[in-house]
Design a protein around this motif. Structure first.
Motif, PDB file in Angstrom:
ATOM      1  N   LEU A 152       0.902  -1.163   0.194  1.00 22.00           N
ATOM      2  CA  LEU A 152      -0.169  -0.078   0.054  1.00 22.00           C
ATOM      3  C   LEU A 152       0.898   1.178  -0.062  1.00 22.00           C
ATOM      4  O   LEU A 152       1.908   1.101   0.396  1.00 22.00           O
ATOM      5  CB  LEU A 152      -0.783  -0.093   1.258  1.00 22.00           C
ATOM      6  CG  LEU A 152      -1.947  -1.056   1.408  1.00 22.00           C
ATOM      7  CD1 LEU A 152      -2.338  -1.135   2.775  1.00 22.00           C
ATOM      8  CD2 LEU A 152      -3.007  -1.089   0.256  1.00 22.00           C
ATOM      9  N   SER A 153       0.099   2.297  -0.656  1.00 19.01           N
ATOM     10  CA  SER A 153       1.342   3.687  -0.469  1.00 19.01           C
ATOM     11  C   SER A 153       1.124   4.112   0.809  1.00 19.01           C
ATOM     12  O   SER A 153       0.238   3.726   1.548  1.00 19.01           O
ATOM     13  CB  SER A 153       0.460   4.516  -1.574  1.00 19.01           C
ATOM     14  OG  SER A 153      -0.722   5.067  -0.986  1.00 19.01           O
ATOM     15  N   GLY A 154       1.816   5.321   1.351  1.00 19.89           N
ATOM     16  CA  GLY A 154       1.918   5.816   2.699  1.00 19.89           C
ATOM     17  C   GLY A 154       0.825   6.351   2.981  1.00 19.89           C
ATOM     18  O   GLY A 154       0.138   6.035   3.908  1.00 19.89           O
ATOM     19  N   GLY A 155      -0.104   6.981   2.086  1.00 20.23           N
ATOM     20  CA  GLY A 155      -1.657   7.571   2.517  1.00 20.23           C
ATOM     21  C   GLY A 155      -2.392   6.306   2.470  1.00 20.23           C
ATOM     22  O   GLY A 155      -3.381   6.562   3.589  1.00 20.23           O
ATOM     23  N   GLN A 156      -2.292   5.081   2.010  1.00 17.87           N
ATOM     24  CA  GLN A 156      -3.189   4.107   1.963  1.00 17.87           C
ATOM     25  C   GLN A 156      -3.016   3.463   3.484  1.00 17.87           C
ATOM     26  O   GLN A 156      -4.055   2.930   4.057  1.00 17.87           O
ATOM     27  CB  GLN A 156      -2.993   3.173   0.760  1.00 17.87           C
ATOM     28  CG  GLN A 156      -3.741   3.482  -0.483  1.00 17.87           C
ATOM     29  CD  GLN A 156      -3.254   2.706  -1.686  1.00 17.87           C
ATOM     30  OE1 GLN A 156      -2.217   1.863  -1.622  1.00 17.87           O
ATOM     31  NE2 GLN A 156      -4.243   2.745  -2.469  1.00 17.87           N
ATOM     32  N   GLN A 157      -1.701   3.439   3.767  1.00 16.37           N
ATOM     33  CA  GLN A 157      -1.452   2.828   4.974  1.00 16.37           C
ATOM     34  C   GLN A 157      -1.955   3.659   5.946  1.00 16.37           C
ATOM     35  O   GLN A 157      -2.450   3.099   7.191  1.00 16.37           O
ATOM     36  CB  GLN A 157       0.186   2.642   5.184  1.00 16.37           C
ATOM     37  CG  GLN A 157       0.809   1.560   4.362  1.00 16.37           C
ATOM     38  CD  GLN A 157       2.228   1.864   4.404  1.00 16.37           C
ATOM     39  OE1 GLN A 157       2.954   2.656   5.058  1.00 16.37           O
ATOM     40  NE2 GLN A 157       3.135   0.679   3.742  1.00 16.37           N
ATOM     41  N   GLN A 158      -1.816   5.253   5.769  1.00 17.41           N
ATOM     42  CA  GLN A 158      -2.347   5.927   6.862  1.00 17.41           C
ATOM     43  C   GLN A 158      -4.021   5.737   7.117  1.00 17.41           C
ATOM     44  O   GLN A 158      -4.631   5.556   8.190  1.00 17.41           O
ATOM     45  CB  GLN A 158      -2.156   7.317   6.494  1.00 17.41           C
ATOM     46  CG  GLN A 158      -2.710   8.327   7.795  1.00 17.41           C
ATOM     47  CD  GLN A 158      -1.719   8.080   8.958  1.00 17.41           C
ATOM     48  OE1 GLN A 158      -0.422   8.203   9.044  1.00 17.41           O
ATOM     49  NE2 GLN A 158      -2.431   7.790   9.912  1.00 17.41           N
ATOM     50  N   ARG A 159      -4.615   5.380   6.023  1.00 19.80           N
ATOM     51  CA  ARG A 159      -6.181   5.319   5.963  1.00 19.80           C
ATOM     52  C   ARG A 159      -6.323   3.905   6.674  1.00 19.80           C
ATOM     53  O   ARG A 159      -7.432   3.846   7.167  1.00 19.80           O
ATOM     54  CB  ARG A 159      -6.518   5.448   4.737  1.00 19.80           C
ATOM     55  CG  ARG A 159      -6.889   6.587   4.066  1.00 19.80           C
ATOM     56  CD  ARG A 159      -7.556   7.025   2.793  1.00 19.80           C
ATOM     57  NE  ARG A 159      -6.555   6.991   1.706  1.00 19.80           N
ATOM     58  CZ  ARG A 159      -6.793   6.615   0.396  1.00 19.80           C
ATOM     59  NH1 ARG A 159      -8.046   6.423   0.371  1.00 19.80           N
ATOM     60  NH2 ARG A 159      -5.967   6.459  -0.555  1.00 19.80           N
ATOM     61  N   VAL A 160      -5.504   2.657   6.535  1.00 12.77           N
ATOM     62  CA  VAL A 160      -5.727   1.547   7.231  1.00 12.77           C
ATOM     63  C   VAL A 160      -5.816   1.896   8.738  1.00 12.77           C
ATOM     64  O   VAL A 160      -6.586   1.342   9.227  1.00 12.77           O
ATOM     65  CB  VAL A 160      -4.708   0.555   6.763  1.00 12.77           C
ATOM     66  CG1 VAL A 160      -4.762  -0.623   7.690  1.00 12.77           C
ATOM     67  CG2 VAL A 160      -4.951   0.134   5.345  1.00 12.77           C
ATOM     68  N   PHE A 161      -4.776   2.521   9.108  1.00 12.97           N
ATOM     69  CA  PHE A 161      -4.663   2.872  10.585  1.00 12.97           C
ATOM     70  C   PHE A 161      -6.068   3.540  10.918  1.00 12.97           C
ATOM     71  O   PHE A 161      -6.378   3.432  11.961  1.00 12.97           O
ATOM     72  CB  PHE A 161      -3.694   3.828  10.903  1.00 12.97           C
ATOM     73  CG  PHE A 161      -2.316   3.002  11.454  1.00 12.97           C
ATOM     74  CD1 PHE A 161      -2.227   1.759  11.331  1.00 12.97           C
ATOM     75  CD2 PHE A 161      -1.330   3.788  11.959  1.00 12.97           C
ATOM     76  CE1 PHE A 161      -1.210   0.930  11.752  1.00 12.97           C
ATOM     77  CE2 PHE A 161      -0.113   3.090  12.162  1.00 12.97           C
ATOM     78  CZ  PHE A 161      -0.061   1.589  12.316  1.00 12.97           C
ATOM     79  N   LEU A 162      -6.491   4.528  10.170  1.00  6.20           N
ATOM     80  CA  LEU A 162      -7.855   5.464  10.529  1.00  6.20           C
ATOM     81  C   LEU A 162      -8.808   4.448  10.583  1.00  6.20           C
ATOM     82  O   LEU A 162      -9.769   4.329  11.395  1.00  6.20           O
ATOM     83  CB  LEU A 162      -8.089   6.243   9.692  1.00  6.20           C
ATOM     84  CG  LEU A 162      -7.048   7.677   9.504  1.00  6.20           C
ATOM     85  CD1 LEU A 162      -7.351   8.683   8.574  1.00  6.20           C
ATOM     86  CD2 LEU A 162      -7.588   8.303  10.864  1.00  6.20           C
ATOM     87  N   ALA A 163      -9.110   3.400   9.577  1.00  6.06           N
ATOM     88  CA  ALA A 163     -10.066   2.451   9.290  1.00  6.06           C
ATOM     89  C   ALA A 163     -10.252   1.671  11.132  1.00  6.06           C
ATOM     90  O   ALA A 163     -11.003   1.217  11.495  1.00  6.06           O
ATOM     91  CB  ALA A 163      -9.839   1.425   8.475  1.00  6.06           C
ATOM     92  N   ARG A 164      -8.906   1.266  11.485  1.00  2.55           N
ATOM     93  CA  ARG A 164      -8.855   0.437  12.560  1.00  2.55           C
ATOM     94  C   ARG A 164      -9.012   1.304  13.914  1.00  2.55           C
ATOM     95  O   ARG A 164      -9.672   0.675  15.014  1.00  2.55           O
ATOM     96  CB  ARG A 164      -7.267   0.209  12.724  1.00  2.55           C
ATOM     97  CG  ARG A 164      -7.073  -0.907  14.029  1.00  2.55           C
ATOM     98  CD  ARG A 164      -5.512  -0.978  14.204  1.00  2.55           C
ATOM     99  NE  ARG A 164      -4.686   0.061  14.513  1.00  2.55           N
ATOM    100  CZ  ARG A 164      -3.407  -0.074  14.638  1.00  2.55           C
ATOM    101  NH1 ARG A 164      -2.649  -1.165  14.627  1.00  2.55           N
ATOM    102  NH2 ARG A 164      -2.499   0.985  15.082  1.00  2.55           N
ATOM    103  N   ALA A 165      -8.961   2.322  13.812  1.00  3.33           N
ATOM    104  CA  ALA A 165      -9.497   3.482  14.796  1.00  3.33           C
ATOM    105  C   ALA A 165     -10.937   3.515  14.692  1.00  3.33           C
ATOM    106  O   ALA A 165     -11.755   3.531  15.774  1.00  3.33           O
ATOM    107  CB  ALA A 165      -8.887   4.584  14.901  1.00  3.33           C
TER     108      ALA A 165
END
Lengths: 263, 467
Positions: A147-160
């Motif tokens: 995943l790109s950096g932005g997608q990784q960040q969104r994965v973290f947001l989804a986890r929250a």
């Protein structure tokens, strides 16, 4: 700002009193007092080493505090842990770890699933919904390093998001993300606020503070100013927070520090 | 070989017992090893192998009272198992102590984790050695056994009333123990390994899980110590997990593949040790030479690691090289097709001399390479030779049109939208033409409102209807 009252209404999502935190006997946070308002998005800004991440981590019990008191919704964290979600810095984990995007999102449900219980199909469905909310549905079964950096960040947001908390503590969610992800995060934060939730977000881009946030906490080892952006986010307070350093230089320095690999 | 295999499947044979013990010990180590590797704590296995010594010795000494004072020094029937338990507990405590001390030194001394670990485990090992020399010199601690293990003699010590080696029983116990922990705390171990801070933020005691993993690893090392020894235990812990890391990309399959690799390495290592008899031959004092089955297992697992690095599905070096070669070949073929198309446009007849001269020259390749490439294109039905003249077939023309069309569209785009000169846009288009799908190409044409000619005035060939 200091109410002086020992008991706060349970509507106050986050409050610290006289918080002092040290790294190797050097105080990083000194006598920090802060009360976050409900249904508000609060930016946490200050120069590098100001103790922004430290404030979040100490509040969550991830690093020991020397003295002081932290309350969430008027209670100690252990009592209301389910109402608080944490989004760590993206660079804090190993993205080569052998899990998929949806695996990471499901981790946000581990606490609710409980000890000794397996992850079930309905948990994965909940996680899938959160992934779709951050527009990563098609990437659910991608290994996270793809995943790109932005997608990784969104994965973290989804986890929250799957934690369905009432307060979100986010550590630099905008660091090193593309413009699309930045817009998605802002939309998400505003959506959370519309649902009556609050967020405290470590933020580096001073220019976007007035656009994205309602309140601001200017920090430089101690509280420089706190309150509505329109009132306290003045050039004077920014200068005080950044110790006379040029704000532009600070931003550049931060960008460099992000590109440097962390040990 | 068939003799070797049949002795392996005869449950009572010595070989079968050695193989069983080796497999069980390898699997027992592979379980915590996978987590250590994923946590980037591989050194911890090595450190524990050494740091456990004082715990083992103290456990041994603490059970000295079990031996009665009679000159023969016999023990009650239940005493050995109590002694082993004491040594296991001592080892687990020493392991935890090692991890805790290393953390304290790391935090207070502000040194990097591996340096702190290095100081602690060598210190504990030294204390262990002093204890051995001072209080337990009579203990039969054989240096080569400690370092390399010796499966060949370990199997003579069997579980009372059976032919099952004690070492196999203790390794099996370690597997059951590790598997039970892994199943019970699967989620927590996964999250605590991936993102310990988030784990603690949601109330999962990641620190406690760390300690638990250290203790489980320590007990595994003790349980398999006799079989694999303190140096080779590192190989048993780490190598199967690293091989799995190169082969699969999911947490669960990581564990499964580690176990499979460990099993294959154990069987393969034992077969190797049997096939190369001098590796396990007993010297005159009836002691095995230093490289025994355990060493052979490490060797085989090392070879498996090399194989995984070479043939791993995504990162394997062999596949990477193969894919690169295939790509180079495709680009070369497309370049040749493109040139044949351009020559045909200009009405040039391509004979053998033209191939070796003009075509080879403009692609900067040897005439032989061009010849090989043209033969390949011929066998794929893209070009054909009649009366000594090479021509594109219908299919070849179709393919070449796509390439040349892409090339000239890119040139037009780069010149028109970015203002590049002919040479710069040609060089970039030369590369882009090989990576432009039909979808991208026609989007590009739409974007440029279907130009008829490129900046140099060459016709941009339209795509013919499929033949």
């Amino acid at each position: 700002m200091s109410s002086g009252a020992s008991d706060l209404p349970s509507s106050v999502p986050f409050q610290v009193r006289d918080l002092t935190v040290s790294y190797h006997r050097r105080p990083v946070l000194r006598d920090v007092d802060f009360v976050a308002k409900p249904e508000r998005l609060t930016a946490l800004v200050g120069p590098n080493g100001a103790g922004k991440s430290t404030l979040l981590k100490a509040s969550l019990g991830l690093i020991p505090i020397v003295s002081g008191d932290v309350r969430f919704f008027g209670q100690p964290l252990a009592v209301v842990r389910h109402r608080v979600a944490y989004v760590p810095q993206r660079t804090s984990v190993d993205w080569d770890f052998p899990v998929t995007a949806i695996d990471v999102v499901v981790m946000g449900l581990y606490r609710r699933i409980g000890w000794f219980r397996p992850v079930l199909a309905r948990h994965r469905r909940t996680a899938m919904q959160a992934l779709e909310q951050v527009e990563l549905g098609p990437f659910a079964s991608r290994q996270i390093s793809q995943l790109s950096g932005g997608q990784q960040q969104r994965v973290f947001l989804a986890r929250a998001l799957v934690q369905q908390a009432d307060l979100y503590l986010m550590d630099e969610p905008f660091a090193g993300v593309d413009a699309a992800t930045e817009r998605a995060i802002v939309a998400l934060m505003h959506g959370l606020r519309a649902e009556g939730k609050s967020a405290i977000v470590v933020h580096h881009d001073l220019q976007t503070v007035p656009e994205y946030f309602d309140d601001v906490l200017l920090l430089n080892n101690r509280v420089i100013a706190a309150g509505p952006v329109s009132e306290v986010f003045t050039p004077e307070n920014q200068r005080r927070a950044y110790g006379g350093k040029l704000v532009l230089l600070e931003t550049v320095e931060h960008q460099l520090s992000l590109e440097r690999p962390r040990s | 070989m068939s003799e070797l295999l049949s002795s392996l499947f005869d449950a009572n044979s010595l070989d079968a017992r050695i193989a069983l013990t080796a497999i069980l010990a390898s699997i027992a180590c592979a379980l915590p090893g996978t987590l250590l590797v994923l946590r980037r704590q591989s050194l911890l296995g090595d450190a524990l192998g050494h740091a456990l010594l004082p715990g083992i010795v103290l456990g041994y000494l603490a059970t000295n009272f079990l031996i009665d004072d009679s000159p023969t020094g016999t023990m009650a029937a239940w005493a050995p198992s109590l002694r082993i338990t004491a040594m296991l507990v001592g080892a687990a405590i020493a392991g935890i102590l090692c991890a805790v001390l290393a953390t304290i030194i790391e935090k207070s001394g502000r040194v990097e984790p591996s340096a702190a670990l290095g100081v602690v485990f060598t210190g504990l090992f030294a204390i262990g050695l002093i204890l051995v020399r001072r209080y337990a010199d009579d203990v039969d601690i054989d240096a080569s056994c400690v370092l390399y293990g010796h499966l060949e003699t370990v199997v003579f010590e069997t579980w009372p009333g059976t032919t099952l080696p004690m070492a196999a029983v203790s390794a099996l116990a370690a597997i059951v123990f590790n598997a039970a922990l892994l199943i019970a705390f699967y989620k927590e171990l996964k999250l605590g390994t991936f993102d310990p801070e988030f784990a603690r933020a949601v109330g999962i005691p990641a620190g406690l899980i760390d300690i638990g993993l250290v203790a489980a690893t320590a007990m595994t090392v003790v349980a398999t110590f006799e079989s694999v020894g303190s140096i080779l235990v590192l190989a048993a812990l780490v190598v199967p997990a690293v091989s799995a890391r190169l082969l699969v990309n999911r947490f669960f399959s990581q564990i499964v593949v580690s176990i499979v690799v460990a099993t294959l390495a154990a069987v393969g290592g034992h077969l190797l040790a049997m096939a190369v008899p001098h590796l396990v031959i007993l010297s005159s004092e009836n002691r095995p030479l230093e490289v025994g089955t355990a060493g052979a297992i490490s060797l085989v697992s090392g070879l498996m690691l090399v194989a995984a690095a070479a043939f791993g599905p995504t990162n394997g070096m062999v596949w990477k090289a193969w894919r690169l070669r295939a790509l180079r070949q495709r680009v070369f073929q497309e370049d040749v097709l493109g040139i044949l198309f351009r020559l045909a446009e200009r009405g040039v007849e391509v004979d053998e001399a033209c191939l070796s001269g003009q075509v080879a020259g403009s692609l900067d390749r040897s005439p032989a390479a061009i010849q090989r490439c043209v033969r390949q294109l011929q066998s794929s039905g893209l070009v054909d030779q009649t009366n000594g003249i090479w021509r594109l077939t219908a299919v070849g023309t179709q393919r070449a049109t796509e390439i040349v069309r892409s090339h000239r569209l890119w040139e037009t785009y780069l010149a028109r939208n970015l203002g590049w000169n002919d040479e710069a846009s040609h060089r970039v288009a030369e590369r882009f033409e090989h990576h432009t799908s039909g979808f991208v190409r026609e989007n590009l044409a739409d974007e440029l409102s279907h130009p008829g000619r490129d900046p140099q005035g060459h016709e941009i060939p339209p795509i013919a209807d499929a033949p």
